[in-house]
Every structure is written in C-alpha cells, then in structure tokens.
Design a protein around this motif. Structure first.
Motif, PDB file in Angstrom:
ATOM      1  N   ARG A  99    -102.820 -10.283 -41.320  1.00  0.00           N
ATOM      2  CA  ARG A  99    -101.708  -9.487 -41.856  1.00  0.00           C
ATOM      3  C   ARG A  99    -100.433  -9.705 -41.054  1.00  0.00           C
ATOM      4  O   ARG A  99     -99.334  -9.678 -41.610  1.00  0.00           O
ATOM      5  CB  ARG A  99    -102.095  -7.999 -41.861  1.00  0.00           C
ATOM      6  N   ALA A 100    -100.578  -9.915 -39.759  1.00  0.00           N
ATOM      7  CA  ALA A 100     -99.398 -10.176 -38.928  1.00  0.00           C
ATOM      8  C   ALA A 100     -98.743 -11.491 -39.330  1.00  0.00           C
ATOM      9  O   ALA A 100     -97.515 -11.587 -39.420  1.00  0.00           O
ATOM     10  CB  ALA A 100     -99.790 -10.203 -37.460  1.00  0.00           C
ATOM     11  N   VAL A 101     -99.553 -12.515 -39.577  1.00  0.00           N
ATOM     12  CA  VAL A 101     -99.004 -13.801 -40.025  1.00  0.00           C
ATOM     13  C   VAL A 101     -98.252 -13.613 -41.331  1.00  0.00           C
ATOM     14  O   VAL A 101     -97.137 -14.112 -41.513  1.00  0.00           O
ATOM     15  CB  VAL A 101    -100.130 -14.837 -40.190  1.00  0.00           C
ATOM     16  N   GLN A 102     -98.840 -12.881 -42.246  1.00  0.00           N
ATOM     17  CA  GLN A 102     -98.206 -12.660 -43.550  1.00  0.00           C
ATOM     18  C   GLN A 102     -96.917 -11.858 -43.404  1.00  0.00           C
ATOM     19  O   GLN A 102     -95.921 -12.130 -44.084  1.00  0.00           O
ATOM     20  CB  GLN A 102     -99.188 -11.951 -44.479  1.00  0.00           C
ATOM     21  N   ALA A 103     -96.911 -10.888 -42.506  1.00  0.00           N
ATOM     22  CA  ALA A 103     -95.722 -10.063 -42.301  1.00  0.00           C
ATOM     23  C   ALA A 103     -94.575 -10.863 -41.687  1.00  0.00           C
ATOM     24  O   ALA A 103     -93.408 -10.511 -41.854  1.00  0.00           O
ATOM     25  CB  ALA A 103     -96.051  -8.866 -41.408  1.00  0.00           C
ATOM     26  N   LEU A 104     -94.908 -11.961 -41.003  1.00  0.00           N
ATOM     27  CA  LEU A 104     -93.894 -12.786 -40.348  1.00  0.00           C
ATOM     28  C   LEU A 104     -93.493 -13.994 -41.193  1.00  0.00           C
ATOM     29  O   LEU A 104     -92.859 -14.920 -40.689  1.00  0.00           O
ATOM     30  CB  LEU A 104     -94.418 -13.271 -38.989  1.00  0.00           C
ATOM     31  N   TRP A 105     -93.845 -13.983 -42.476  1.00  0.00           N
ATOM     32  CA  TRP A 105     -93.643 -15.149 -43.346  1.00  0.00           C
ATOM     33  C   TRP A 105     -92.204 -15.651 -43.342  1.00  0.00           C
ATOM     34  O   TRP A 105     -91.944 -16.845 -43.332  1.00  0.00           O
ATOM     35  CB  TRP A 105     -94.099 -14.815 -44.753  1.00  0.00           C
ATOM     36  N   GLU A 106     -91.226 -14.757 -43.351  1.00  0.00           N
ATOM     37  CA  GLU A 106     -89.828 -15.171 -43.413  1.00  0.00           C
ATOM     38  C   GLU A 106     -89.202 -15.386 -42.038  1.00  0.00           C
ATOM     39  O   GLU A 106     -88.047 -15.771 -41.924  1.00  0.00           O
ATOM     40  CB  GLU A 106     -89.005 -14.111 -44.169  1.00  0.00           C
ATOM     41  N   SER A 107     -89.950 -15.155 -40.979  1.00  0.00           N
ATOM     42  CA  SER A 107     -89.384 -15.187 -39.634  1.00  0.00           C
ATOM     43  C   SER A 107     -89.264 -16.616 -39.100  1.00  0.00           C
ATOM     44  O   SER A 107     -90.101 -17.475 -39.379  1.00  0.00           O
ATOM     45  CB  SER A 107     -90.256 -14.382 -38.682  1.00  0.00           C
ATOM     46  N   THR A 108     -88.219 -16.848 -38.330  1.00  0.00           N
ATOM     47  CA  THR A 108     -88.123 -18.060 -37.511  1.00  0.00           C
ATOM     48  C   THR A 108     -87.885 -17.671 -36.049  1.00  0.00           C
ATOM     49  O   THR A 108     -87.193 -18.364 -35.308  1.00  0.00           O
ATOM     50  CB  THR A 108     -87.007 -18.997 -38.011  1.00  0.00           C
ATOM     51  N   ASP A 109     -88.443 -16.547 -35.669  1.00  0.00           N
ATOM     52  CA  ASP A 109     -88.340 -16.076 -34.286  1.00  0.00           C
ATOM     53  C   ASP A 109     -89.102 -17.031 -33.367  1.00  0.00           C
ATOM     54  O   ASP A 109     -90.291 -17.294 -33.587  1.00  0.00           O
ATOM     55  CB  ASP A 109     -88.945 -14.670 -34.199  1.00  0.00           C
ATOM     56  N   PRO A 110     -88.462 -17.591 -32.332  1.00  0.00           N
ATOM     57  CA  PRO A 110     -89.140 -18.581 -31.483  1.00  0.00           C
ATOM     58  C   PRO A 110     -90.408 -18.056 -30.813  1.00  0.00           C
ATOM     59  O   PRO A 110     -91.405 -18.781 -30.715  1.00  0.00           O
ATOM     60  CB  PRO A 110     -88.068 -18.934 -30.441  1.00  0.00           C
ATOM     61  N   ALA A 111     -90.374 -16.802 -30.350  1.00  0.00           N
ATOM     62  CA  ALA A 111     -91.568 -16.256 -29.680  1.00  0.00           C
ATOM     63  C   ALA A 111     -92.726 -16.128 -30.657  1.00  0.00           C
ATOM     64  O   ALA A 111     -93.880 -16.439 -30.320  1.00  0.00           O
ATOM     65  CB  ALA A 111     -91.231 -14.908 -29.058  1.00  0.00           C
ATOM     66  N   ALA A 112     -92.430 -15.678 -31.882  1.00  0.00           N
ATOM     67  CA  ALA A 112     -93.481 -15.611 -32.904  1.00  0.00           C
ATOM     68  C   ALA A 112     -93.965 -17.015 -33.243  1.00  0.00           C
ATOM     69  O   ALA A 112     -95.164 -17.231 -33.472  1.00  0.00           O
ATOM     70  CB  ALA A 112     -92.953 -14.902 -34.147  1.00  0.00           C
ATOM     71  N   GLY A 113     -93.038 -17.969 -33.260  1.00  0.00           N
ATOM     72  CA  GLY A 113     -93.419 -19.349 -33.556  1.00  0.00           C
ATOM     73  C   GLY A 113     -94.406 -19.897 -32.548  1.00  0.00           C
ATOM     74  O   GLY A 113     -95.368 -20.589 -32.905  1.00  0.00           O
ATOM     75  N   ASP A 114     -94.199 -19.594 -31.257  1.00  0.00           N
ATOM     76  CA  ASP A 114     -95.141 -20.034 -30.226  1.00  0.00           C
ATOM     77  C   ASP A 114     -96.539 -19.474 -30.474  1.00  0.00           C
ATOM     78  O   ASP A 114     -97.544 -20.182 -30.309  1.00  0.00           O
ATOM     79  CB  ASP A 114     -94.653 -19.591 -28.846  1.00  0.00           C
ATOM     80  N   LEU A 115     -96.590 -18.204 -30.854  1.00  0.00           N
ATOM     81  CA  LEU A 115     -97.884 -17.581 -31.131  1.00  0.00           C
ATOM     82  C   LEU A 115     -98.545 -18.195 -32.363  1.00  0.00           C
ATOM     83  O   LEU A 115     -99.773 -18.400 -32.396  1.00  0.00           O
ATOM     84  CB  LEU A 115     -97.703 -16.072 -31.323  1.00  0.00           C
ATOM     85  N   LEU A 116     -97.757 -18.505 -33.369  1.00  0.00           N
ATOM     86  CA  LEU A 116     -98.303 -19.117 -34.587  1.00  0.00           C
ATOM     87  C   LEU A 116     -98.852 -20.512 -34.298  1.00  0.00           C
ATOM     88  O   LEU A 116     -99.910 -20.894 -34.819  1.00  0.00           O
ATOM     89  CB  LEU A 116     -97.224 -19.179 -35.665  1.00  0.00           C
ATOM     90  N   VAL A 117     -98.142 -21.273 -33.475  1.00  0.00           N
ATOM     91  CA  VAL A 117     -98.641 -22.599 -33.107  1.00  0.00           C
ATOM     92  C   VAL A 117     -99.983 -22.481 -32.391  1.00  0.00           C
ATOM     93  O   VAL A 117    -100.923 -23.253 -32.645  1.00  0.00           O
ATOM     94  CB  VAL A 117     -97.620 -23.340 -32.222  1.00  0.00           C
ATOM     95  N   ALA A 118    -100.081 -21.507 -31.488  1.00  0.00           N
ATOM     96  CA  ALA A 118    -101.344 -21.299 -30.765  1.00  0.00           C
ATOM     97  C   ALA A 118    -102.475 -20.986 -31.741  1.00  0.00           C
ATOM     98  O   ALA A 118    -103.617 -21.443 -31.558  1.00  0.00           O
ATOM     99  CB  ALA A 118    -101.182 -20.177 -29.740  1.00  0.00           C
ATOM    100  N   LEU A 119    -102.167 -20.225 -32.797  1.00  0.00           N
ATOM    101  CA  LEU A 119    -103.192 -19.932 -33.807  1.00  0.00           C
ATOM    102  C   LEU A 119    -103.596 -21.190 -34.559  1.00  0.00           C
ATOM    103  O   LEU A 119    -104.780 -21.402 -34.851  1.00  0.00           O
ATOM    104  CB  LEU A 119    -102.669 -18.879 -34.786  1.00  0.00           C
ATOM    105  N   VAL A 120    -102.628 -22.032 -34.899  1.00  0.00           N
ATOM    106  CA  VAL A 120    -102.942 -23.282 -35.586  1.00  0.00           C
ATOM    107  C   VAL A 120    -103.813 -24.172 -34.703  1.00  0.00           C
ATOM    108  O   VAL A 120    -104.736 -24.846 -35.180  1.00  0.00           O
ATOM    109  CB  VAL A 120    -101.654 -24.029 -35.991  1.00  0.00           C
ATOM    110  N   GLU A 121    -103.538 -24.165 -33.425  1.00  0.00           N
ATOM    111  CA  GLU A 121    -104.266 -25.049 -32.507  1.00  0.00           C
ATOM    112  C   GLU A 121    -105.677 -24.561 -32.195  1.00  0.00           C
ATOM    113  O   GLU A 121    -106.587 -25.386 -32.038  1.00  0.00           O
ATOM    114  CB  GLU A 121    -103.472 -25.187 -31.209  1.00  0.00           C
TER     115      GLU A 121
END
Length: 306
Positions: free
Chosen positions: A87-109
């Motif tokens: 749900r957090a990923v979905q809630a951040l769908w429109e975000s380009t916040d760099p800190a959130a981006g780092d966390l998303l990359v970690a999830l992908v990895e």
C-alpha cells in the motif's frame, strides 16, 4: 515539538480508533520531528488500521493535490508486513521524492514478497520519466536503471513486465531491444508491458506496433494500445484510432476517444467532430471532453505563442 493534533490521532489509532478521512490529513506534510514521532509509534498501530490509513491517504491525495503523504509513505515502506509495504508503494505512485526512490530501489533489489517487488519496479517509472526530461538527477536515476535492468531478466514474469514498462522512457538501444523482445515473446503479460513502454517512450519507431494492436483480437490488448497511443501522442496514429472508433467494447472505445483528444491536431479534431454526430448515447460527454483537449493542443501547436 509534535503537534497536539498529531499526538491525539496516533494515540487514538493505537487505541483502535478508526479515524475519519478529514483526520488523516494531519499526516500530510510531516516535518522531520513529526515523521520521527510517527515512525517511533507506527508499529503500535494495529495492522488493519495501518492498511486503512494508507488506503485513505492514497484516496485523499488523489482528490486533493495539496495533500502530500510522502513522509508517511516512506515510514510505511519499512513496515514488516508486505500488505502495508504494498500500500505504501501504491500511495507513492506519483512521487519522485529521492528518499522514497532509494527505498523503492531497495525493494526492487531485495524485496522477498513478489507483489511488493513488482509494484516497486512499476513505481520507478515516474523517476525514470523525470530523469529523461531533466527533472530528476540522472546520477540518482542510474541506480534505478541498473535495478530495473536486472529485474527485466528475472525468472518472475510479472517482475520482468513491470521493469520493461518502467524502462520505456529511456532511449538507449538496449531498451528498444528489450521492448521488442517482450512484444515478440508470446507472453500476454510481457506484450502488454511492451505496449505500455512504447507509449511512454516518446519515440515514433513504435507507431506501427501500437497501430497493429488497435485491431487485436484481445479487448485488453486493444485497450492498452489505445492508452499507449494517447501517451505516445503521435499524429501518425490518428488514422488507426479512427478505425478503432468502430470498436464494440465500451472500455476500448472510451480509451480511443481519449487518445484522440490527447494527440490533437487537425485530423484528430475532424475525426472527433464527425464522430460526435453519430456517437452512441452516453458518449457525448466523452467526445466533448476529447474535443476540448484536442482543440487546446491544436492551438498550442499552430496558434500564436505568447
């Protein structure tokens, strides 16, 4: 110092209260101190309430662009429960916040839950688009591209599809090869991902592929092709979209009308004006909205610039 309203909200959540949507707005635009306060107490909030909060935050932000739940999303991305992370990923769908981006990359990895990992890969699209158009640091986006390129070779087909979609805006030859390979794979999931990536690409090389799928046997494929046509914005797709105005699937038809409005130009306006006279009942508003959009694009392309 943490605001009293935020303290009351968190105390109530921990006690099992189900807040009203208006109360959840307190979680918008959290400063560093307030975000730390929420993070410290987050795990004390019952799981169903954490899920509800993120669902409601997503809906609220969609309705009111002044609300920003990015800090809340970053907290929830670290939640031990996959349902909350998703749900957090979905809630951040429109975000380009760099800190959130780092966390998303970690999830992908390294995310163990397949659904969360796939959603994280798909959510990186906004960052890749922003980097391609000079609105996001390309050096930061480079790690995202690397993670997505690795994911595009995963044995998990859904993850591969999500990675292909998110890589779509990149103009590198290897991305074009990846999209074409997905399109020719014979896998419906990968073919749909390839179509979406073509739409995000801003490259004319995909016009024939998209036009071909506007007459596909699968209504899902035709629908995605119409969306891709609108996203790509090429006037070369207008004739194929004109043929698709005969589609007997209502969802596809709405997407075709919207795509013509998104593309605009003389030919699209003429098609929509002619179709307006014979449109089935219930489509008049959709055609009028598309015409308004198409005429606006026509003015920007051919009218006098300020």
């Amino acid at each position: 110092m943490t605001s009293p309203a935020l303290q009351r909200l968190i105390d109530g959540l921990i006690a099992g209260d189900r807040p009203r949507p208006s109360d959840i707005a307190v979680l918008s635009d959290l400063g560093r101190a307030d975000a730390a306060y929420v993070s410290d107490r987050w795990q004390s909030v019952p799981l169903p309430t954490r899920e509800y909060l993120l669902d409601e935050a997503y809906e609220l932000a969609d309705d009111d662009i002044s609300l920003d739940f990015t800090a809340l999303g970053r907290i929830a991305l670290r939640d031990p429960e996959p349902s909350v992370r998703l749900r957090a990923v979905q809630a951040l769908w429109e975000s380009t916040d760099p800190a959130a981006g780092d966390l998303l990359v970690a999830l992908v990895e390294s995310e163990p839950d397949a659904d969360v990992r796939t959603a994280a890969a798909r959510s990186l699209l906004r960052y890749i688009e922003a980097a391609e158009y000079g609105r996001f640091d390309p050096s930061v986006a480079a790690r995202m591209v690397t993670a997505l390129r690795t994911a595009a070779a995963s044995p998990d087909e859904e993850l591969r599809a999500a990675a292909v979609e998110s890589l779509g805006p990149i103009g590198e030859p290897w991305v074009g090869d990846l999209i074409e390979s997905a399109y020719e794979s014979g896998s419906p999931a990968l073919q749909l991902a390839a179509l979406r990536a073509m739409g995000y690409s801003a490259r004319e090389r995909w016009v024939e592929y998209i036009a071909e799928q506007l007459s596909a046997e699968s209504s899902e494929m035709r629908f995605e092709a119409a969306l891709a046509a609108g996203n790509l914005g090429s006037e070369e797709l207008v004739p194929a979209l004109g043929e698709a105005l005969n589609d007997d699937d209502a969802e596809v038809l709405f997407a075709v009308i919207e795509a013509l409005g998104d593309i605009g130009g003389d030919a699209a306006v003429e098609l929509l004006e002619a179709y307006r006279e014979e449109a089935p009942p219930g489509l008049e508003d959709a055609v009028d909205a598309a015409l308004e959009n198409a005429r606006g694009i026509l003015f920007r392309r051919f009218g006098d610039l300020p």
